[in-house]
Each structure stands twice: as structure tokens, then as C-alpha cells.
Design a protein around this motif. Sequence first.
Motif, short mmCIF file in Angstrom:
data_model
loop_
_atom_site.label_atom_id
_atom_site.label_comp_id
_atom_site.label_asym_id
_atom_site.label_seq_id
_atom_site.Cartn_x
_atom_site.Cartn_y
_atom_site.Cartn_z
N UNK A 104 0.09 -3.86 -5.86
CA UNK A 104 0.41 -2.53 -5.35
C UNK A 104 -0.86 -1.69 -5.45
N UNK A 105 -1.20 -1.03 -4.34
CA UNK A 105 -2.36 -0.13 -4.33
C UNK A 105 -1.88 1.28 -3.98
N UNK A 106 -2.36 2.25 -4.73
CA UNK A 106 -2.09 3.65 -4.42
C UNK A 106 -3.39 4.22 -3.85
N UNK A 107 -3.30 4.67 -2.62
CA UNK A 107 -4.47 5.24 -1.96
C UNK A 107 -4.19 6.72 -1.70
N UNK A 108 -5.12 7.56 -2.12
CA UNK A 108 -4.93 8.99 -1.93
C UNK A 108 -5.84 9.50 -0.82
N UNK B 274 0.84 -1.19 0.00
CA UNK B 274 0.00 0.00 0.00
C UNK B 274 0.88 1.24 0.00
N UNK B 275 0.61 2.14 -0.92
CA UNK B 275 1.27 3.44 -0.97
C UNK B 275 0.18 4.46 -0.68
N UNK B 276 0.37 5.23 0.37
CA UNK B 276 -0.62 6.26 0.73
C UNK B 276 -0.02 7.63 0.47
N UNK B 277 -0.78 8.45 -0.25
CA UNK B 277 -0.32 9.76 -0.67
C UNK B 277 -1.37 10.82 -0.38
N UNK B 278 -0.93 12.06 -0.29
CA UNK B 278 -1.89 13.16 -0.21
C UNK B 278 -2.36 13.45 -1.63
#
Length: 72
Positions: A43-47, A5-9
Motif C-alpha cells: 500500500x502506498x500513500x501519495x500526497x 495506491x491511495x492518493x490524498x491532498x
Amino acid sequence: MPLIDIQLIKGVFTPDQKKTMIEKVTNAMVSIEGEAMRPVTWVRVQEIESGEWAIGGKPLTAGDVKSMAAGG
């Protein structure tokens, strides 16, 4: 099967930058676990909405992060 999990603003990274993150993180995992695991490496990108992410009690906005990245 690894799940990363990649968490971004939200609003900080472009779609191309997020695509590059996904590719590089996947490649890093495959370099450790072996090529046979590529098809099952997720891979998940969560904003997170701008202002809903905080450090030390101070909410951060997309503008704050862009300013930090620019050296400000």
C-alpha cells in the motif's frame, strides 16, 4: 502481489489516519486474497500538494476538503 495506491491532498489527514487507512485497506485485500498474501500486499500513500488536485476544473485545497468533511 497487489499494489494499492491511495492518493490524498496533502495536509488533510494525520499520520495516524494514514496508518489506519493502510491497515484497513491491507485487511480488506487479505480478506479477499487470503492471509498468505499479506506479506506481499503493498500500500502506498501519495500526497498531492494542496491546490494541485481539481474536480470539474476547480482546484481543491486541504481547507476545502476539511470544510466538506465538517459538513460545510
